[in-house]
Design an enzyme around this catalytic site. Structure first.
Site, short mmCIF file in Angstrom:
data_model
loop_
_atom_site.label_atom_id
_atom_site.label_comp_id
_atom_site.label_asym_id
_atom_site.label_seq_id
_atom_site.Cartn_x
_atom_site.Cartn_y
_atom_site.Cartn_z
N TYR A 27 22.71 -14.09 -15.70
CA TYR A 27 21.81 -14.61 -15.11
C TYR A 27 22.09 -16.25 -14.96
CZ TYR A 27 18.50 -10.84 -15.78
OH TYR A 27 17.67 -9.72 -15.73
N LYS B 133 27.34 -2.61 -23.83
CA LYS B 133 28.10 -1.67 -22.97
C LYS B 133 29.55 -1.74 -23.14
CE LYS B 133 27.93 1.64 -19.61
NZ LYS B 133 27.44 2.81 -19.74
N ASP C 56 22.84 2.46 -21.80
CA ASP C 56 22.18 3.52 -21.21
C ASP C 56 21.47 4.68 -22.23
OD1 ASP C 56 24.80 3.88 -22.01
OD2 ASP C 56 25.39 4.77 -20.51
N ASP D 67 16.07 -7.77 -20.74
CA ASP D 67 15.21 -7.93 -19.82
C ASP D 67 14.53 -6.60 -19.36
OD1 ASP D 67 13.48 -8.76 -17.82
OD2 ASP D 67 15.18 -9.53 -16.45
N ASP E 109 10.95 -4.65 -21.23
CA ASP E 109 9.99 -4.17 -20.36
C ASP E 109 9.44 -2.64 -20.44
OD1 ASP E 109 9.23 -6.48 -19.34
OD2 ASP E 109 9.35 -5.75 -17.06
#
Ligand code: NAD
Length: 355
Positions: A138, A188, A220, A244, A248
């Site tokens: 980001y 990852k 994942d 993020d 959620d």
């Protein structure tokens, strides 16, 4: 204790008013709390032409903690990007250097029916996700859209320095120490160098916390495990983009977005506390919103910034009590429960708080 109160837009002022009632009740008992209110988001734009007016940033900078409602609304969607309400939020997090975002996902047994998963999968869930908030893809440079070989390409840079990983690792290990002493680091590393470094630093920092069992999981698989068997997790730590998305997903395990608080901390435990939901323009101004996420954000403020665990427990227990009494705002209402307004819910928590 100086608290900057930033109600924001939509339901923000309604839900923050209930949290302020709780703070005022504590002040009436003798707690030394100073509160000052300032506009942010669309309200900041309306008042000063800026979603983060200078005076608001100065107030937040000087406070020990910030209590925020929510920002945004359809009337601001056509503004230029730098003037949009959400920019105010991103800027205040960056300006205050709030690099560690704490998002608990907790399921009250009485609300198990509100989750989209089977009650036995989520009942008793008590999970904390620590998300790095000021780095990663980001913010990494270079970024942009440009023409290469005759076509447009878009690119961002996933980047973490070891000091950025180390400081969020210390926050996460510290929290795990106060909880179940189990920390799962999510990355990852099988594909990304940035994740490889993340994992190495997590392992280095773990040497300072021999009591905490550190495990590693690819993002994942973590997404799958959160839905399959979320109770296997106690505390998770992850980078900005993975956090993020995972936080959620985790929030929905507990049924309602109106129940979940959050904290964003700097290196000195100064924090900004806010519900995870947005400004809910569809129900704004109707006294329908659930104020419990905001009230629980005040509990987190006591736990993490004021280090007053007894008061944090008291606020959380008052919320548990009103839930057990069967009081429900519309978002968590089920047949047989008593439907209450936003302000009635706030009053009920204040009553339940009374010694
Ligand atoms: P939202 O979270 O505002 O609303 C999603 C749904 O959940 C709506 O149906 C809403 O009524 C409901 N809801 C949310 N909070 C509730 C509460 N406390 N009680 C009862 N119901 C509640 O998300 P959205 O609709 O995608 O976004 C609306 C606006 O909020 C947008 O402008 C968006 O940019 C902004 N937003 C702000 C934040 C923030 O301030 N941190 C976060 C997310 C979205």
């Amino acid at each position: 204790m100086k608290i900057a109160v930033l109600p924001g837009d939509g339901i923000g002022p309604e839900i923050v008013a209930q949290a302020v009632k709780v703070l005022e009740a504590l002040r009436a008992e003798g707690a030394k709390i100073e509160m000052e209110t300032a506009p942010i988001g669309g309200a900041g734009y309306d008042a000063a032409g800026d979603p983060l007016p200078e005076a608001t940033l100065a107030l937040a900078g000087a406070a020990d903690a910030v209590l925020l409602g929510a920002v945004g609304g359809p009337q601001y969607d056509a503004l230029d990007r730098p003037l949009r309400p959400e920019r105010g939020l991103l800027r205040i997090r960056k300006e205050l250097n709030l690099f560690a975002n704490l998002r608990p996902a907790l399921l009250y047994p009485e609300l198990a029916g509100a989750s989209s998963l089977k009650p036995e999968v989520v009942s008793g869930l008590d999970l904390m996700i620590v998300r790095e908030l000021t780095g990663d893809v980001y913010f990494g440079q270079p970024r942009g859209i440009e023409v290469r070989n005759g076509e447009r390409v878009g690119f961002n840079t996933m980047l973490y320095s070891e000091s950025e990983v180390r400081r969020v690792a210390h926050v996460a290990f510290g929290i795990a120490m106060k909880r179940g002493k189990k920390l799962c680091s999510v990355e990852k590393a099988n594909v990304l160098e940035c994740s490889e470094l993340w994992k190495e630093v997590m392992i280095e920092v773990s040497k300072d916390y021999p009591e905490v069992a550190l495990s590693h999981m690819y993002v994942d698989n973590a997404a799958m495990q959160l839905i399959r068997a979320p109770k296997q997790f106690d505390t998770m730590v992850t980078g900005n983009i993975f956090g993020d998305i995972l936080s959620d997903a985790a929030s929905m395990l507990s049924g309602s977005i109106g129940m979940l608080p959050s904290a964003s901390l700097d290196e000195h435990n100064k924090g900004m506390y806010e519900p995870i939901h947005g400004s809910a323009p569809d129900i704004a101004g109707k006294n329908l919103a659930n104020p419990l996420a905001t009230i629980l954000s005040v509990a987190m403020m006591y736990r993490y910034t004021f280090a007053d665990l007894a008061t944090a427990d008291r606020i959380e227990n008052a919320v548990k009590k009103v839930i057990a009494q069967g009081l429900r705002t519309g978002d968590i209402w089920t047949e047989g429960a008593r439907k209450v307004s936003c302000s009635e819910m706030g009053d009920a928590v204040v009553n339940a708080l009374a010694r």
